[in-house]
Design a protein around this motif. Structure first.
Motif, PDB file in Angstrom:
ATOM      1  N   SER A 226       0.860  -1.130  -0.047  1.00  0.00           N
ATOM      2  CA  SER A 226      -0.117  -0.166   0.164  1.00  0.00           C
ATOM      3  C   SER A 226       0.837   1.185   0.031  1.00  0.00           C
ATOM      4  N   SER A 227       0.438   2.443  -0.521  1.00  0.00           N
ATOM      5  CA  SER A 227       1.309   3.461  -0.669  1.00  0.00           C
ATOM      6  C   SER A 227       1.054   4.348   0.500  1.00  0.00           C
ATOM      7  N   ASN A 228      -0.114   4.154   1.314  1.00  0.00           N
ATOM      8  CA  ASN A 228      -0.392   5.280   2.516  1.00  0.00           C
ATOM      9  C   ASN A 228      -1.023   4.229   3.645  1.00  0.00           C
ATOM     10  N   VAL A 229      -2.182   3.806   3.592  1.00  0.00           N
ATOM     11  CA  VAL A 229      -2.818   3.404   4.770  1.00  0.00           C
ATOM     12  C   VAL A 229      -3.128   1.824   4.286  1.00  0.00           C
ATOM     13  N   MET A 230      -3.459   1.069   5.341  1.00  0.00           N
ATOM     14  CA  MET A 230      -3.698  -0.298   5.450  1.00  0.00           C
ATOM     15  C   MET A 230      -5.143  -0.449   4.246  1.00  0.00           C
ATOM     16  N   ASN A 231      -4.942  -1.216   3.472  1.00  0.00           N
ATOM     17  CA  ASN A 231      -6.288  -1.750   2.783  1.00  0.00           C
ATOM     18  C   ASN A 231      -6.458  -3.269   2.733  1.00  0.00           C
ATOM     19  N   ALA A 232      -7.562  -3.791   2.068  1.00  0.00           N
ATOM     20  CA  ALA A 232      -7.831  -5.282   1.935  1.00  0.00           C
ATOM     21  C   ALA A 232      -8.433  -5.475   0.544  1.00  0.00           C
ATOM     22  N   PHE A 233      -7.384  -6.369  -0.237  1.00  0.00           N
ATOM     23  CA  PHE A 233      -7.833  -6.613  -1.567  1.00  0.00           C
ATOM     24  C   PHE A 233      -8.628  -7.851  -1.466  1.00  0.00           C
ATOM     25  N   TYR A 234      -9.820  -7.703  -2.305  1.00  0.00           N
ATOM     26  CA  TYR A 234     -10.818  -8.778  -2.185  1.00  0.00           C
ATOM     27  C   TYR A 234     -11.346  -9.045  -3.525  1.00  0.00           C
ATOM     28  N   VAL A 235     -11.486 -10.061  -4.170  1.00  0.00           N
ATOM     29  CA  VAL A 235     -12.364 -10.444  -5.140  1.00  0.00           C
ATOM     30  C   VAL A 235     -13.068 -11.831  -4.681  1.00  0.00           C
ATOM     31  N   PRO A 236     -14.433 -11.553  -4.428  1.00  0.00           N
ATOM     32  CA  PRO A 236     -15.203 -12.515  -3.492  1.00  0.00           C
ATOM     33  C   PRO A 236     -15.179 -13.755  -4.521  1.00  0.00           C
ATOM     34  N   ALA A 237     -15.395 -13.589  -5.881  1.00  0.00           N
ATOM     35  CA  ALA A 237     -15.590 -14.653  -6.818  1.00  0.00           C
ATOM     36  C   ALA A 237     -14.199 -15.602  -6.969  1.00  0.00           C
ATOM     37  N   MET A 238     -13.167 -15.139  -6.233  1.00  0.00           N
ATOM     38  CA  MET A 238     -11.777 -15.770  -6.586  1.00  0.00           C
ATOM     39  C   MET A 238     -11.277 -16.422  -5.281  1.00  0.00           C
ATOM     40  N   ALA A 239     -11.229 -15.538  -4.219  1.00  0.00           N
ATOM     41  CA  ALA A 239     -10.423 -15.904  -2.929  1.00  0.00           C
ATOM     42  C   ALA A 239     -10.841 -14.863  -1.822  1.00  0.00           C
ATOM     43  N   GLY A 240     -10.421 -15.405  -0.727  1.00  0.00           N
ATOM     44  CA  GLY A 240     -10.534 -14.259   0.357  1.00  0.00           C
ATOM     45  C   GLY A 240      -9.731 -13.363   0.466  1.00  0.00           C
ATOM     46  N   MET A 241     -10.036 -12.293   1.282  1.00  0.00           N
ATOM     47  CA  MET A 241      -9.274 -10.868   1.337  1.00  0.00           C
ATOM     48  C   MET A 241      -8.120 -11.168   1.943  1.00  0.00           C
ATOM     49  N   VAL A 242      -7.078 -10.162   1.519  1.00  0.00           N
ATOM     50  CA  VAL A 242      -5.558 -10.142   2.073  1.00  0.00           C
ATOM     51  C   VAL A 242      -5.368  -8.770   2.359  1.00  0.00           C
ATOM     52  N   TYR A 243      -4.879  -8.566   3.411  1.00  0.00           N
ATOM     53  CA  TYR A 243      -4.388  -7.038   3.555  1.00  0.00           C
ATOM     54  C   TYR A 243      -3.247  -6.648   2.811  1.00  0.00           C
ATOM     55  N   ALA A 244      -3.162  -5.218   2.507  1.00  0.00           N
ATOM     56  CA  ALA A 244      -2.202  -4.689   1.795  1.00  0.00           C
ATOM     57  C   ALA A 244      -1.678  -3.242   2.903  1.00  0.00           C
ATOM     58  N   MET A 245      -0.554  -3.250   3.035  1.00  0.00           N
ATOM     59  CA  MET A 245      -0.116  -2.557   4.084  1.00  0.00           C
ATOM     60  C   MET A 245       1.363  -1.815   3.891  1.00  0.00           C
ATOM     61  N   PRO A 246       1.342  -0.666   3.920  1.00  0.00           N
ATOM     62  CA  PRO A 246       2.596   0.386   3.632  1.00  0.00           C
ATOM     63  C   PRO A 246       3.789  -0.174   4.302  1.00  0.00           C
ATOM     64  N   GLY A 247       4.890  -0.328   3.299  1.00  0.00           N
ATOM     65  CA  GLY A 247       6.179  -0.974   3.811  1.00  0.00           C
ATOM     66  C   GLY A 247       6.275  -2.542   3.848  1.00  0.00           C
ATOM     67  N   MET A 248       5.129  -3.089   3.738  1.00  0.00           N
ATOM     68  CA  MET A 248       5.159  -4.510   3.870  1.00  0.00           C
ATOM     69  C   MET A 248       4.705  -5.029   2.600  1.00  0.00           C
ATOM     70  N   GLN A 249       4.964  -6.204   2.410  1.00  0.00           N
ATOM     71  CA  GLN A 249       4.361  -7.282   1.154  1.00  0.00           C
ATOM     72  C   GLN A 249       3.938  -8.469   1.741  1.00  0.00           C
ATOM     73  N   THR A 250       2.546  -8.576   1.380  1.00  0.00           N
ATOM     74  CA  THR A 250       1.915  -9.659   1.701  1.00  0.00           C
ATOM     75  C   THR A 250       1.530 -10.250   0.247  1.00  0.00           C
ATOM     76  N   GLU A 251       1.132 -11.598   0.219  1.00  0.00           N
ATOM     77  CA  GLU A 251       0.892 -12.314  -0.746  1.00  0.00           C
ATOM     78  C   GLU A 251      -0.443 -13.358  -0.792  1.00  0.00           C
ATOM     79  N   LEU A 252      -0.891 -13.427  -1.825  1.00  0.00           N
ATOM     80  CA  LEU A 252      -2.168 -14.263  -2.390  1.00  0.00           C
ATOM     81  C   LEU A 252      -1.941 -15.097  -3.494  1.00  0.00           C
ATOM     82  N   ASN A 253      -1.940 -16.338  -3.296  1.00  0.00           N
ATOM     83  CA  ASN A 253      -2.130 -17.383  -4.462  1.00  0.00           C
ATOM     84  C   ASN A 253      -3.594 -17.887  -4.593  1.00  0.00           C
ATOM     85  N   ALA A 254      -3.823 -17.877  -5.950  1.00  0.00           N
ATOM     86  CA  ALA A 254      -5.279 -17.787  -6.274  1.00  0.00           C
ATOM     87  C   ALA A 254      -5.419 -18.423  -7.856  1.00  0.00           C
TER      88      ALA A 254
END
Length: 348
Positions: A174-202
């Motif tokens: 994330s560029s600024n604040v925490m968000n949650a990436f979510y495509v309900p038809a594909m997979a559950g939500m995963v958080y996106a946070m500034p200064g950190m990298q999270t992952e989602l395999n789907a």
């Protein structure tokens, strides 16, 4: 009198029916294998819990009726205080349910770990040996989504596409604040946070256009922070990539800094090329170039830090906060032998 009281209730239910008809059931009927497994987990957990809830409710109603004050035929035993069989039933049944739920949770937590590479396309098809996932770098902005395709060398805003039945590896920040990436038809939500990298395999198993959104409140434009996810065939995905290359512009650091500014209801944007290392600079909070990257700062700290000498490396930078534009101190980038002139540069 009773009929008169029921009429308003029936009218209220009838009025609510059209609203309920508009509910989207995609969460329980998704088109991606990960989301399908998650939906099945919800159903299994609910049924297991109902094994306790339904009998308890039924017995509560039965006891209330059976031992009502007017029922003189009910057995009256004021000195009764213990039943081994009843105690085993009361404690044993919930214990078995908890053990079953715990086992399911343990197994599904590891099987559906968003960081775990996929080993199957769906319940009947494993991932073929040698299959490379499609890598998509995701950046949550205020209030829009940026998708970078490092292998294809393109980027888009508020539009995401992927081939059907091909594993997708999302890398999120994330560029600024925490968000949650979510495509309900594909997979559950995963958080996106500034200064950190999270992952989602789907994976998406059916072609179509699906809704994507931010599922974590992030300010005034949150409700419109949505995007389209396109499930395409391999040929259609190749055409989509070429279309972006033909229509798009270049996304370099200067263009990104303009894009990063808060805006709402952004239309789809296409970028034909992406500056090398841009996502790494976004992740490490040093797109401007004169700021030290987080990974450089952590390396210096791990080596013992710079002590008081580090104070001389601070610079003042504009910074936008809730009250408006102001300034704050940031650590300047280090000069390197490849940069003898002294102009600060940052390596993503």
């Amino acid at each position: 009198m009773r009929l008169t009281r029921l009429i308003p209730t029936a009218a209220a239910l009838a009025a609510a029916a059209p609203l309920l008809a508009g509910c989207d059931t995609v969460v329980m009927k998704p088109h991606g294998d990960i989301a399908a497994q998650q939906a099945q987990l919800i159903v299994t957990s609910t049924l297991l819990m109902l094994l306790i809830i339904v009998p308890v409710i039924a017995l509560t109603l039965f006891f209330a009726w059976r031992y009502r004050q007017s029922n003189q035929a009910a057995t009256y035993t004021p000195d009764w205080d213990h039943s081994t069989r009843l105690e085993l039933l009361i404690w044993g049944a919930p214990l078995l349910i908890i053990i079953a739920l715990g086992a399911i949770t343990w197994i599904s937590t590891h099987r559906l770990d968003p960081y775990r590479a996929l080993d199957r396309i769906d319940a009947n098809r494993p991932v073929a040996a040698g299959t490379k996932p499609l890598v998509v770098e995701v950046v949550a902005l205020d209030w829009k989504w940026l998708f970078v395709y490092p292998e294809q060398g393109i980027a888009t805003v508020n539009e995401l596409a992927a081939p059907v039945d091909r594993p997708i590896e999302f890398r999120l920040t994330s560029s600024n604040v925490m968000n949650a990436f979510y495509v309900p038809a594909m997979a559950g939500m995963v958080y996106a946070m500034p200064g950190m990298q999270t992952e989602l395999n789907a994976v998406i198993n059916r072609p179509g256009r699906y809704d994507g959104l931010s599922a974590n409140y992030s300010g005034a434009g949150f409700s419109n922070m949505r995007f389209s996810f396109l499930g395409l065939s391999d040929a259609e995905f190749a055409q989509w990539v070429e279309s972006n290359r033909a229509q798009g512009q270049a996304l370099d650091r200067a263009a990104y800094l303009k894009l990063e500014q808060p805006s709402e209801r952004e239309p789809v944007r296409r970028y034909a090329s992406v500056e090398k290392g841009l996502f790494g600079a976004i992740l490490n909070r040093c797109v401007e170039g004169d700021k030290m990257c987080l990974h450089q700062m952590m390396a210096i700290d791990a080596a013992g830090g710079t002590g008081k000498a580090g104070v001389a490396g601070l610079i003042r930078k504009p910074w936008r906060n809730a009250e408006g534009q102001t300034e704050r101190s940031v650590v300047a980038a280090l000069c390197t032998p490849a940069n003898p002139g002294g102009t600060a540069t940052a390596q993503p």
